[in-house]
Structure formats: structure tokens, C-alpha cells
Design a protein around this motif. Structure first.
Motif, mmCIF file in Angstrom:
data_model
loop_
_atom_site.group_PDB
_atom_site.id
_atom_site.type_symbol
_atom_site.label_atom_id
_atom_site.label_comp_id
_atom_site.label_asym_id
_atom_site.label_seq_id
_atom_site.Cartn_x
_atom_site.Cartn_y
_atom_site.Cartn_z
ATOM 1 N N GLN A 64 0.828 -1.202 0.000
ATOM 2 C CA GLN A 64 0.000 0.000 0.000
ATOM 3 C C GLN A 64 0.863 1.253 0.000
ATOM 4 N N LYS B 30 -5.266 6.305 9.601
ATOM 5 C CA LYS B 30 -6.356 5.342 9.725
ATOM 6 C C LYS B 30 -6.629 5.152 11.216
ATOM 7 N N ASN B 31 -7.886 5.320 11.601
ATOM 8 C CA ASN B 31 -8.268 5.193 13.009
ATOM 9 C C ASN B 31 -7.430 6.106 13.905
ATOM 10 N N ILE C 219 -0.452 6.294 8.933
ATOM 11 C CA ILE C 219 0.001 5.107 8.198
ATOM 12 C C ILE C 219 0.903 5.487 7.016
ATOM 13 N N TYR D 284 -11.697 13.766 5.050
ATOM 14 C CA TYR D 284 -11.971 12.762 6.074
ATOM 15 C C TYR D 284 -13.143 11.906 5.627
ATOM 16 N N GLU E 149 -14.865 4.800 7.211
ATOM 17 C CA GLU E 149 -13.547 4.160 7.185
ATOM 18 C C GLU E 149 -12.571 4.778 8.182
ATOM 19 N N ASN E 150 -12.934 5.937 8.767
ATOM 20 C CA ASN E 150 -12.073 6.668 9.695
ATOM 21 C C ASN E 150 -10.687 6.895 9.094
ATOM 22 N N VAL E 151 -10.705 7.420 7.870
ATOM 23 C CA VAL E 151 -9.468 7.707 7.140
ATOM 24 C C VAL E 151 -9.349 9.209 6.922
ATOM 25 N N TYR E 152 -8.187 9.750 7.225
ATOM 26 C CA TYR E 152 -7.921 11.175 7.035
ATOM 27 C C TYR E 152 -6.706 11.334 6.135
ATOM 28 N N ALA F 96 -6.510 4.456 0.020
ATOM 29 C CA ALA F 96 -6.461 4.087 1.436
ATOM 30 C C ALA F 96 -7.689 3.295 1.878
ATOM 31 N N ILE F 97 -8.834 3.489 1.207
ATOM 32 C CA ILE F 97 -10.049 2.755 1.574
ATOM 33 C C ILE F 97 -10.286 1.560 0.651
#
Length: 551
Positions: free
Chosen positions: A25, A51-52, A56, A323, A327-330, A353-354
């Protein structure tokens, strides 16, 4: 002992697989960044993916200073530009939760002498850009105005007597004046400066130690230099007094601090979830029409994933944050050149990322003409758009009926899935039970098109003009507050580049009217009585917008 040994092998296998997946990734992320930033000696960017709530991916590319030949670092500090607005909006929502204001309060409750022209302008109208107040960045020559320091009251005096653009709540029009007035309201209610309020109640509280109100005089560790691009190459960005953007765009930060900010929003550290909902879920006009802008943040749908976003563009800076809720991805990107489209980078990174990456030309396959022919025809979509699919020179193409009837090549990813080059836009074709064809058109959201019987209109025909005819059109035009279009001439070709976006060619239909091939738009240059070019009119999406020539 045997059981323990087997369990250990199993855990090692999981860790190894997870590590390989993360490496793969990261390589995908690196490839996306490299598509947009492939010159290590040019202005660059810092980029973070979380992530969360945990980082990452963290990357710095290009130069933070061209003059000193200093590489970009993840710790570099950038102007946030209009990303500032979400801080201002949250400050207002904090004051609302404390009972110090209501969003329905008229602004004259806090600024009694503000001339509202007999209209009721509320705090809500300022937050979602529906006040009708004229944006001060659209008055006069912004480059000249931006050089002068002003107190907050002097800045408000600069625009307060301008006529209203429309009645409050009747339209949405992005507006920097409204956020300057919100900054004034914060000062009135807090008894402190906007700068001190934000730094004390947000930056200090959240541990955002590298964030501050922008300042041209104070030393800021790790601050980048800002650049713009001209025909001759990169130049230092036009001077901007940091008294001018104020609560609409004056804050500075880093990608790491911006993650702290996003985590505070996600975890309701500063405001309740009910307050955040008002900021991120759009709002309504007086007639009930939904608009995708809430309070300091805009709604977003990325490949079916719901989220919110905001970008920023100011002299020498391009910024964007995304955001995705479920998926809580920023993803956040900060660039030190207004020539870069950081929004395209963050959008592609977020999709990857998702697990929904945008396809690239590497994914294109070879498909026979017979296979492509099955989708040729006209399709009418839910928004009323008519798109024509046809074959020319062995290539499947798409034309949307518009002001330009621009033709795009589409490339096969499978027998029924096709992509537009470098745009993240796709078609998915299929047949219904009754044998009719339909197409799902995916850009920021999906739209279904049904087969219709309609002839295809003619495409635009271009002509060639000399440099002598084209040269007067060169210059900088203000399309919206803090959003400019740079028009340049190169070897009998004319190019346009909007703030934070890539350069593209426009083609002459006649001596004053031009159209683009990369997107359906038309531009007509306007001259005054003496024959001098003073503006252009942009025709796009059924709307007309006049851009004044400012340089």
C-alpha cells in the motif's frame, strides 16, 4: 510445547502478511505522489494519511526553499489558507455550546453598526456562505490590496458598504468577508483577539505546537517559502499581509498538527457530535434546496464513501484535507506552490487508502471494436445530462452535450467498464432485463444513464490564431475570491491554469471565444471600449461567471 510453536508460527505468518500488505500500500501511495510531484528540485508538498487516528503514511517531496536548495520535510509549516475556516466555524460552535450566541442571532447583535441594508443577516448565513455580503477578495486588485496591513475593523470597513450580492439565504456564494465577520464576533464574545482565542482554546489545548496565526515578522521554525509559476519558471509568491486573510485564511500548521485537529473533531474533544453534524452535513437555502457546504467544511462522496473536506488556495499555497467517516481515514496535503493540484493527490490517496483506488492507464486492456460497439448510443442521466458514446479511429469516445460538446477518449478496463484518462471518472455499462442499455457514470458520485434515441451534435471545431491575436489575453484573472486563472501564451497556443490545478490548453473557436478539451467549458474574452481585455466570461455547467483581469 507443540501448540505454542504452532501458534507462534501462525502469529508470525499474520505479522509477515500484514507487513507485506502495508509495504504494497505504501508503494501505491508513493506511486500516486510521484505522478504529481516528479521533480525533486521544484516546490513540493507534505502529505499524511491516517487510519483510526494513527499515521500510516507520511511523506515530504520537493523543496521547501528553492533559493537555499532545502529539501521538504514532514515537519514543515505551511499557510493553511481556507482550511482556516473550519477552525473559525468550530470556535463559533464552541461559543454556541457555551450559550454565548445562537446561530440564528442577527450579526448586528454583536456588530451593531454593521450596515445590513435592511436585511436580517445571521451567524448561520456567515458560516455557510449565504449572507449575500460581497467578498472583500473580489473588490479591487487583490494583489495590490493584499500588500497593505489593516486592523480587523479597517478590514471590515473595506467591504461593509459594498452593495449586497443577493438577499441572505437566497444563494450560496463562497465568501471570505463572512468569515472575517465571524472572527470579529469571536473577538467580541471572548474579549480577546481571534489569534489568541484560537491559539489558547485550540492549538494549546490540542498540543498543536507547530500551529499559529500566520505572521510575516516573527520567526517560525520550519516555515516553507511560497512560490508561484510563470512562463519563465518559479517566482516568489506575491506578498500577502497576514492581517488580510484573518479568520478566513490566516492560520499556519503542519500535517502532524492537522491530524491532531482531525482527531479532535472525530473524538468530539472541542464540540459535541450534534454540533459537528451541523458543520459537516451541508445546509439549506431559503427555498429548501440542499447545498453541500455546512460550517467551514463541505460534504464529500468518494466512490460511495461519505465524508467531508475543505481546500485552501492563497498566494503560493495549495492545501486540501479529506476525512472519510465510516472508514475513519484522514488525508491531508500541504503544498508550497499555487501551481500544484494537491486536491487531486489527496483524493487519489484517500480512494486508495479505503481500498477503492482509481484505475490508471496501466490497468487498460485491449478490446475489439465489436465488443466496444455494443455500448454505442446516447444516454440520458439523472441530472439531465446527455452523453453520447461512439467509435472513431478504433477508439471509444464520449461526448457530453454542453457549451463545448467536448470529446473525451475512454479506455477499457473490462468488456463493460471504461475510464477517462487521469481523472478518476468511469463508465460501467450494462443491459437491463428488457435489453435496453444503461450506463453508470462515476465521478464524485454515481449517476445512472438510460439509453435514449437522440442524434449526436457536432463537436467544436478549432482554428489557429497568431501570437499577436493571443498575446493580449495573457494575464491573471480572478474567478472567485482567492481563486485565480493564469492565462499564458506559448508558441501560438493559449493555456489556462486555475489556482491549485494543472495547466491545460484552450482552443480558439473564433478570435475571442475558446473551449477546453479536458473539461466541458467555454471562455469568451471581453474588451472595453478602447479594445483592452478587461475580463473573461466562463461558461460551464449551465452557468456564466465573469472573471476580472487583475494583472
Amino acid at each position: 510445547m507443540k501448540t505454542f510453536y504452532s501458534s507462534a508460527l501462525f502469529l508470525m505468518s499474520i505479522l509477515f502478511t500484514t507487513t507485506i500488505s502495508a509495504q504494497n500500500q505504501n508503494q501505491q501511495f508513493d506511486d500516486i505522489v510521484a505522478q504529481h510531484y516528479n521533480n525533486a528540485d521544484a516546490p513540493g508538498a507534505t502529505i499524511l494519511i491516517a487510519k483510526n487516528g494513527k499515521t500510516i503514511y507520511r511523506k515530504a517531496v520537493g523543496k521547501s526553499s528553492l533559493e537555499l536548495d532545502v529539501d521538504m520535510a514532514p515537519e514543515n509549516v505551511f499557510m493553511l489558507a481556507s482550511i482556516t475556516k473550519q477552525f473559525t466555524a468550530v470556535a463559533i460552535l464552541m461559543l454556541e455550546e457555551q450559550g454565548k450566541l445562537s446561530l440564528n442571532d442577527p450579526i448586528t447583535k454583536f456588530i451593531p453598526d454593521y450596515p445590513t441594508h435592511g436585511k436580517t443577516i445571521t451567524v448561520h448565513h456567515l458560516l455557510n456562505h449565504t449572507s449575500g455580503i460581497k467578498s472583500y477578495t473580489g473588490i479591487g486588485n487583490l494583489v495590490e490590496v493584499a500588500r497593505n496591513d489593516k486592523t480587523l475593523d479597517e478590514l471590515i470597513d473595506y467591504f461593509k458598504d459594498e452593495p449586497m450580492d443577493f438577499d441572505p439565504g437566497e444563494e450560496f456564494r463562497y465568501n471570505n468577508s463572512g468569515y472575517v465577520l465571524l472572527g470579529k464576533i469571536i473577538e467580541v464574545l471572548s474579549g480577546d483577539t481571534y489569534e489568541n482565542y484560537i491559539e489558547k482554546h485550540m492549538f494549546d489545548r490540542l498540543g498543536m505546537k507547530s500551529s499559529s496565526y500566520g505572521n510575516n515578522r516573527e520567526l517560525i521554525i520550519n516555515r516553507v517559502e511560497a512560490y508561484e509559476e510563470e512562463d519563465s519558471g518559479y517566482v516568489n509568491a506575491s506578498y500577502l499581509s497576514m492581517t488580510l486573510p484573518h479568520a478566513a485564511g490566516a492560520l499556519t500548521s503542519t500535517i502532524d498538527d492537522m491530524l491532531k485537529w482531525q482527531n479532535a473533531l472525530t473524538n468530539n474533544t472541542l464540540i459535541k457530535s450534534t454540533s459537528l453534524d451541523k458543520a459537516i452535513n451541508g445546509s439549506k437555502l431559503n427555498n429548501g434546496e440542499h447545498i453541500p457546504y455546512g460550517y467551514g467544511l463541505g460534504e464529500m462522496n468518494l466512490k460511495g464513501s461519505k465524508g467531508y473536506t475543505h481546500s485552501g488556495g492563497i498566494f503560493g499555497t495549495s492545501t486540501n484535507g479529506i476525512y472519510l467517516i465510516d472508514e475513519n481515514v484522514y488525508v491531508v496535503g500541504l503544498s508550497n506552490c499555487s501551481c500544484n493540484d494537491i486536491g487531486a493527490v489527496t483524493r487519489n490517496l484517500a480512494a486508495t487508502a479505503i481500498g477503492k483506488p482509481f484505475p490508471t492507464m496501466k490497468d487498460v486492456i485491449t478490446l475489439s471494436e465489436d465488443k466496444m460497439k455494443q455500448w454505442v448510443g446516447a444516454y440520458e442521466f439523472e441530472d439531465g445530462a446527455i452523453r453520447h458514446i461512439f467509435i472513431k479511429d478504433g477508439q471509444l469516445k464520449s461526448m457530453r452535450e454542453s457549451e463545448t460538446n467536448t470529446i473525451f477518449e475512454i479506455f477499457p478496463l473490462s468488456e463493460n467498464r471504461f475510464m477517462f484518462k487521469d481523472s478518476g471518472t468511469e463508465y460501467m455499462f450494462s443491459k437491463t432485463a428488457d435489453g435496453k442499455r444503461q450506463a453508470i457514470f462515476t465521478a464524485n458520485k454515481e449517476s445512472i444513464g438510460k439509453e435514449v434515441n437522440k442524434p449526436m451534435p457536432e463537436a467544436r471545431k478549432e482554428i489557429t490564431l497568431s501570437n499577436t491575436v493571443l498575446k493580449p489575453y495573457a494575464g491573471k484573472y480572478e474567478l472567485a475570491p482567492n481563486f485565480h486563472v493564469e492565462v499564458t501564451i506559448e508558441d501560438n497556443q493559449i493555456f489556462a491554469q486555475a489556482t491549485g490545478q494543472g495547466k491545460f490548453e484552450i482552443f480558439a473557436e473564433n478570435e475571442s471565444t475558446f473551449f477546453a478539451k479536458v473539461t466541458p467549458l467555454k471562455v469568451t474574452f471581453n474588451k472595453n471600449a478602447s479594445g483592452k481585455v478587461e475580463s473573461f466570461t466562463l461558461y460551464q455547467g449551465g452557468q456564466e461567471t465573469v472573471a476580472k483581469k487583475v494583472e
